[in-house]
Scaffold this motif. Structure first.
Motif, PDB file in Angstrom:
ATOM      1  N   GLY A  35       0.902  -1.094  -0.035  1.00 47.37           N
ATOM      2  CA  GLY A  35      -0.104  -0.053   0.130  1.00 47.37           C
ATOM      3  C   GLY A  35       0.841   1.317   0.075  1.00 47.37           C
ATOM      4  N   GLY A  36       1.886   1.120   0.770  1.00 49.77           N
ATOM      5  CA  GLY A  36       2.940   2.329   0.995  1.00 49.77           C
ATOM      6  C   GLY A  36       3.565   2.544  -0.509  1.00 49.77           C
ATOM      7  N   LEU A  37       3.846   1.451  -1.332  1.00 52.62           N
ATOM      8  CA  LEU A  37       4.570   1.423  -2.389  1.00 52.62           C
ATOM      9  C   LEU A  37       3.505   2.126  -3.583  1.00 52.62           C
ATOM     10  CD1 LEU A  37       7.212   0.689  -4.134  1.00 52.62           C
ATOM     11  CD2 LEU A  37       5.920  -1.508  -4.678  1.00 52.62           C
ATOM     12  N   ILE A  38       2.279   1.620  -3.242  1.00 50.17           N
ATOM     13  CA  ILE A  38       1.189   2.335  -4.355  1.00 50.17           C
ATOM     14  C   ILE A  38       1.353   3.953  -4.108  1.00 50.17           C
ATOM     15  CG2 ILE A  38      -1.186   2.559  -4.905  1.00 50.17           C
ATOM     16  CD1 ILE A  38      -1.120  -0.549  -4.390  1.00 50.17           C
ATOM     17  N   CYS A  39       1.309   4.447  -2.785  1.00 52.80           N
ATOM     18  CA  CYS A  39       1.241   5.641  -2.625  1.00 52.80           C
ATOM     19  C   CYS A  39       2.573   6.159  -3.050  1.00 52.80           C
ATOM     20  CB  CYS A  39       0.984   5.874  -1.061  1.00 52.80           C
ATOM     21  SG  CYS A  39      -0.585   5.368  -0.593  1.00 52.80           S
ATOM     22  N   VAL A  40       3.695   5.625  -2.896  1.00 53.79           N
ATOM     23  CA  VAL A  40       4.781   6.317  -3.369  1.00 53.79           C
ATOM     24  C   VAL A  40       4.976   6.614  -4.811  1.00 53.79           C
ATOM     25  CG1 VAL A  40       7.585   5.849  -3.702  1.00 53.79           C
ATOM     26  CG2 VAL A  40       6.451   5.406  -1.576  1.00 53.79           C
ATOM     27  N   ILE A  41       4.266   5.607  -5.529  1.00 53.60           N
ATOM     28  CA  ILE A  41       4.303   5.527  -7.005  1.00 53.60           C
ATOM     29  C   ILE A  41       3.389   7.049  -7.314  1.00 53.60           C
ATOM     30  CG2 ILE A  41       3.318   4.654  -9.107  1.00 53.60           C
ATOM     31  CD1 ILE A  41       4.241   1.777  -7.931  1.00 53.60           C
ATOM     32  N   GLY A  42       2.139   7.070  -6.581  1.00 52.24           N
ATOM     33  CA  GLY A  42       1.461   8.076  -6.815  1.00 52.24           C
ATOM     34  C   GLY A  42       2.259   9.503  -6.513  1.00 52.24           C
ATOM     35  N   GLN A  43       2.820   9.411  -5.518  1.00 51.75           N
ATOM     36  CA  GLN A  43       3.702  10.829  -5.242  1.00 51.75           C
ATOM     37  C   GLN A  43       4.761  11.080  -6.351  1.00 51.75           C
ATOM     38  OE1 GLN A  43       2.890  12.935  -2.380  1.00 51.75           O
ATOM     39  NE2 GLN A  43       4.060  14.045  -3.721  1.00 51.75           N
ATOM     40  N   PHE A  44       5.328  10.018  -6.660  1.00 49.86           N
ATOM     41  CA  PHE A  44       6.255  10.300  -7.721  1.00 49.86           C
ATOM     42  C   PHE A  44       5.659  10.752  -9.136  1.00 49.86           C
ATOM     43  CE2 PHE A  44       8.289   8.637 -11.674  1.00 49.86           C
ATOM     44  CZ  PHE A  44       9.514   9.092 -11.434  1.00 49.86           C
ATOM     45  N   ILE A  45       4.502  10.127  -9.466  1.00 47.22           N
ATOM     46  CA  ILE A  45       3.665  10.874 -10.552  1.00 47.22           C
ATOM     47  C   ILE A  45       3.290  12.366 -10.448  1.00 47.22           C
ATOM     48  CG2 ILE A  45       1.535  10.714 -11.996  1.00 47.22           C
ATOM     49  CD1 ILE A  45       1.747   7.610 -11.227  1.00 47.22           C
ATOM     50  N   LEU A  46       2.810  12.584  -9.041  1.00 47.30           N
ATOM     51  CA  LEU A  46       2.451  13.851  -8.728  1.00 47.30           C
ATOM     52  C   LEU A  46       3.800  14.898  -8.780  1.00 47.30           C
ATOM     53  CD1 LEU A  46       0.306  15.984  -7.917  1.00 47.30           C
ATOM     54  CD2 LEU A  46       1.107  15.387  -5.287  1.00 47.30           C
ATOM     55  N   ASN A  47       4.781  14.453  -8.194  1.00 51.04           N
ATOM     56  CA  ASN A  47       5.951  15.399  -8.384  1.00 51.04           C
ATOM     57  C   ASN A  47       6.276  15.664  -9.972  1.00 51.04           C
ATOM     58  OD1 ASN A  47       6.020  15.360  -5.838  1.00 51.04           O
ATOM     59  ND2 ASN A  47       7.589  14.076  -5.523  1.00 51.04           N
ATOM     60  N   MET A  48       6.164  14.588 -10.688  1.00 52.21           N
ATOM     61  CA  MET A  48       6.702  14.600 -11.976  1.00 52.21           C
ATOM     62  C   MET A  48       5.714  15.436 -12.943  1.00 52.21           C
ATOM     63  SD  MET A  48       9.361  12.909 -12.861  1.00 52.21           S
ATOM     64  CE  MET A  48      10.076  13.402 -11.390  1.00 52.21           C
ATOM     65  N   LEU A  49       4.402  15.509 -12.523  1.00 51.36           N
ATOM     66  CA  LEU A  49       3.567  16.514 -13.110  1.00 51.36           C
ATOM     67  C   LEU A  49       3.828  17.863 -12.682  1.00 51.36           C
ATOM     68  CD1 LEU A  49       0.032  14.270 -12.435  1.00 51.36           C
ATOM     69  CD2 LEU A  49       1.100  14.958 -14.896  1.00 51.36           C
ATOM     70  N   ILE A  50       3.883  18.126 -11.342  1.00 51.09           N
ATOM     71  CA  ILE A  50       4.444  19.422 -10.960  1.00 51.09           C
ATOM     72  C   ILE A  50       5.802  19.898 -11.674  1.00 51.09           C
ATOM     73  CG2 ILE A  50       5.095  20.882  -8.906  1.00 51.09           C
ATOM     74  CD1 ILE A  50       3.010  19.096  -7.453  1.00 51.09           C
ATOM     75  N   ARG A  51       6.549  19.135 -11.916  1.00 52.61           N
ATOM     76  CA  ARG A  51       8.043  19.115 -12.326  1.00 52.61           C
ATOM     77  C   ARG A  51       7.886  19.613 -14.063  1.00 52.61           C
ATOM     78  NH1 ARG A  51      13.092  15.616 -11.630  1.00 52.61           N
ATOM     79  NH2 ARG A  51      13.193  17.026  -9.791  1.00 52.61           N
ATOM     80  N   PHE A  52       7.013  19.154 -14.548  1.00 50.49           N
ATOM     81  CA  PHE A  52       6.694  19.475 -15.925  1.00 50.49           C
ATOM     82  C   PHE A  52       5.732  20.430 -16.115  1.00 50.49           C
ATOM     83  CE2 PHE A  52       7.945  14.661 -16.823  1.00 50.49           C
ATOM     84  CZ  PHE A  52       9.001  15.230 -17.408  1.00 50.49           C
ATOM     85  N   GLY A  53       5.503  21.261 -15.105  1.00 53.49           N
ATOM     86  CA  GLY A  53       4.800  22.623 -15.118  1.00 53.49           C
ATOM     87  C   GLY A  53       3.305  22.444 -15.005  1.00 53.49           C
ATOM     88  N   VAL A  54       2.623  21.295 -14.518  1.00 53.28           N
ATOM     89  CA  VAL A  54       1.308  21.360 -14.358  1.00 53.28           C
ATOM     90  C   VAL A  54       0.996  21.824 -12.930  1.00 53.28           C
ATOM     91  CG1 VAL A  54      -0.667  19.782 -14.071  1.00 53.28           C
ATOM     92  CG2 VAL A  54       1.219  19.351 -15.625  1.00 53.28           C
ATOM     93  N   PRO A  55       0.073  22.916 -12.846  1.00 55.92           N
ATOM     94  CA  PRO A  55      -0.095  23.763 -11.610  1.00 55.92           C
ATOM     95  C   PRO A  55      -0.795  22.490 -10.831  1.00 55.92           C
ATOM     96  CG  PRO A  55      -1.378  24.609 -13.326  1.00 55.92           C
ATOM     97  CD  PRO A  55      -0.723  23.669 -13.960  1.00 55.92           C
ATOM     98  N   LYS A  56      -0.331  22.729  -9.282  1.00 54.54           N
ATOM     99  CA  LYS A  56      -0.533  21.641  -8.218  1.00 54.54           C
ATOM    100  C   LYS A  56      -2.225  21.023  -8.486  1.00 54.54           C
ATOM    101  CE  LYS A  56       0.457  20.208  -3.677  1.00 54.54           C
ATOM    102  NZ  LYS A  56       1.161  20.340  -2.436  1.00 54.54           N
ATOM    103  N   ASP A  57      -3.102  22.011  -8.471  1.00 54.90           N
ATOM    104  CA  ASP A  57      -4.438  21.684  -8.430  1.00 54.90           C
ATOM    105  C   ASP A  57      -4.815  20.801  -9.584  1.00 54.90           C
ATOM    106  OD1 ASP A  57      -4.901  23.038  -6.006  1.00 54.90           O
ATOM    107  OD2 ASP A  57      -5.817  24.883  -7.119  1.00 54.90           O
ATOM    108  N   ASP A  58      -4.330  21.051 -10.768  1.00 50.40           N
ATOM    109  CA  ASP A  58      -4.586  20.124 -11.808  1.00 50.40           C
ATOM    110  C   ASP A  58      -3.805  19.178 -11.569  1.00 50.40           C
ATOM    111  OD1 ASP A  58      -6.028  22.369 -12.838  1.00 50.40           O
ATOM    112  OD2 ASP A  58      -4.547  23.109 -14.381  1.00 50.40           O
ATOM    113  N   ALA A  59      -2.436  19.014 -11.238  1.00 50.53           N
ATOM    114  CA  ALA A  59      -1.663  17.838 -11.054  1.00 50.53           C
ATOM    115  C   ALA A  59      -2.507  16.815 -10.302  1.00 50.53           C
ATOM    116  CB  ALA A  59      -0.514  18.357 -10.711  1.00 50.53           C
ATOM    117  N   THR A  60      -3.215  17.159  -8.959  1.00 46.03           N
ATOM    118  CA  THR A  60      -3.813  16.244  -8.200  1.00 46.03           C
ATOM    119  C   THR A  60      -5.101  15.635  -8.971  1.00 46.03           C
ATOM    120  OG1 THR A  60      -4.931  18.063  -7.176  1.00 46.03           O
ATOM    121  CG2 THR A  60      -3.003  17.477  -6.049  1.00 46.03           C
ATOM    122  N   THR A  61      -5.547  16.451  -9.746  1.00 45.83           N
ATOM    123  CA  THR A  61      -6.572  15.849 -10.591  1.00 45.83           C
ATOM    124  C   THR A  61      -6.335  14.883 -11.572  1.00 45.83           C
ATOM    125  OG1 THR A  61      -7.943  17.774 -10.499  1.00 45.83           O
ATOM    126  CG2 THR A  61      -8.583  16.578 -12.197  1.00 45.83           C
TER     127      THR A  61
END
Length: 157
Positions: A37-63
């Motif tokens: 379960g933690g690994l799934i959450c880590v993968i999700g956090q990694f994807i969120l960080n990548m979206l933000i790094r590529f310039g997606v606003p945080k609110d849009d990145a969470t969606t």
């Protein structure tokens, strides 16, 4: 030989079946669930960080993260991998959003032979339906309570 009564036979059977029943490995299962379960959450956090790094606003990145994680869960269910992960992780795969996706896709796949309406359409929410009903109902009740508390001035916004 003396005949035992039904109650005595049932009691003997219950004692025997309890002796033969495999004992669950609770600690091992909890550790597996926590790690996967933690690994799934880590993968999700990694994807969120990548979206933000590529310039997606945080609110849009969470969606987008929710959409991507639901897609990953549905895709892995569709190719039969999610069930294998769940067999190892147990509850660790139920809690994240991917578990919600799995709970919708699994019944849809199982009943697809019955057609789009009576199979996929009617069976898709057999597992996720109650979760949605009670989740939405609870959020409405909490929203009303919150609104009332704001009106009477208990909670400042």
């Amino acid at each position: 030989m003396q005949y035992k009564g039904d109650k005595e036979i049932k009691k003997d059977f219950e004692i025997l079946s309890n002796k033969m029943k495999p004992k669950p490995k609770i600690f091992k299962n909890c550790v597996r669930a926590f790690i996967i379960g933690g690994l799934i959450c880590v993968i999700g956090q990694f994807i969120l960080n990548m979206l933000i790094r590529f310039g997606v606003p945080k609110d849009d990145a969470t969606t987008w993260l929710s959409i991507i994680m639901i897609f990953i869960g549905a895709f892995l269910t569709g190719i039969g991998v999610y069930d294998k992960i769940a067999a190892i992780a147990g509850a660790g795969t139920i809690v994240p959003i991917t578990g919600f996706s799995n709970s919708i896709v699994s019944p849809a796949m199982e009943f697809k032979k019955e057609g789009f309406v009576m199979g996929i359409g009617s069976k898709m929410f057999t597992i996720a339906g109650p979760v949605l009903v009670y989740g939405i109902s609870t959020s409405i009740v909490i929203g009303i309570i919150y609104y009332i508390l704001i009106l009477i001035g208990v909670m400042g916004v």
